[in-house]
Design an enzyme around this catalytic site. Structure first.
Site, PDB file in Angstrom:
ATOM      1  N   HIS A  99     -14.553 -49.064 -25.898  1.00  0.00           N
ATOM      2  CA  HIS A  99     -15.132 -49.208 -24.566  1.00  0.00           C
ATOM      3  C   HIS A  99     -14.072 -48.909 -23.508  1.00  0.00           C
ATOM      4  O   HIS A  99     -12.900 -49.163 -23.698  1.00  0.00           O
ATOM      5  CB  HIS A  99     -15.744 -50.591 -24.350  1.00  0.00           C
ATOM      6  CG  HIS A  99     -14.835 -51.740 -24.628  1.00  0.00           C
ATOM      7  ND1 HIS A  99     -14.459 -52.122 -25.904  1.00  0.00           N
ATOM      8  CD2 HIS A  99     -14.222 -52.614 -23.799  1.00  0.00           C
ATOM      9  CE1 HIS A  99     -13.664 -53.179 -25.838  1.00  0.00           C
ATOM     10  NE2 HIS A  99     -13.501 -53.494 -24.559  1.00  0.00           N
ATOM     11  N   HIS A 101     -12.983 -49.766 -19.739  1.00  0.00           N
ATOM     12  CA  HIS A 101     -13.122 -50.627 -18.563  1.00  0.00           C
ATOM     13  C   HIS A 101     -12.859 -49.765 -17.331  1.00  0.00           C
ATOM     14  O   HIS A 101     -11.904 -48.977 -17.315  1.00  0.00           O
ATOM     15  CB  HIS A 101     -12.054 -51.729 -18.550  1.00  0.00           C
ATOM     16  CG  HIS A 101     -12.232 -52.794 -19.555  1.00  0.00           C
ATOM     17  ND1 HIS A 101     -12.879 -53.984 -19.279  1.00  0.00           N
ATOM     18  CD2 HIS A 101     -11.829 -52.873 -20.844  1.00  0.00           C
ATOM     19  CE1 HIS A 101     -12.864 -54.748 -20.342  1.00  0.00           C
ATOM     20  NE2 HIS A 101     -12.230 -54.101 -21.320  1.00  0.00           N
TER      21      HIS A 101
END
Length: 115
Positions: A99, A101
């Site tokens: 992922h 950010h």
């Protein structure tokens, strides 16, 4: 993966405040934001971390990065933002689904933002 929280978000099994979704990626607000703008971009495909990326992941990762830029602009980060990918234990990765950010806001970020 059946026990991966981000896979469940991508599949719509767990609610999230989604900002963007297409066939390859999902972007959604972080549940513990550290800045006024803090969202994640994840591939729908389960990739445990950046350390596991292979050449066949180029399309999905290219999409993740362009979506990160698009959503950052749309959420008020015209003057800049940070993109962070924590990788592995040493990199302080908490959820083992790759992922990105994106953190930002109207003010200059502190020298070290805890994310």
């Amino acid at each position: 993966m059946s026990d991966c929280i981000f896979c469940k978000i991508a599949a719509g099994e767990i609610p999230a405040k989604k900002i963007y979704e297409d066939d390859l990626v999902v972007a959604f607000h972080d549940i513990r934001p550290v800045t006024p703008v803090h969202f994640l971009v994840i591939p729908k495909l389960h990739i445990p971390s950046m350390a596991e990326l292979q050449p066949e992941h180029a399309e999905v990762m290219g999409r993740a990065m362009t979506v990160a830029a698009q959503v950052a602009r749309e959420t008020g980060c015209a003057n800049g933002y940070r993109t962070i990918i924590n990788t592995g234990k040493v990199g302080r990765q908490e959820v083992y689904h790759l992922h990105v950010h994106v953190v930002g806001g109207p003010e200059v970020l502190p020298a070290m933002v805890k994310y």
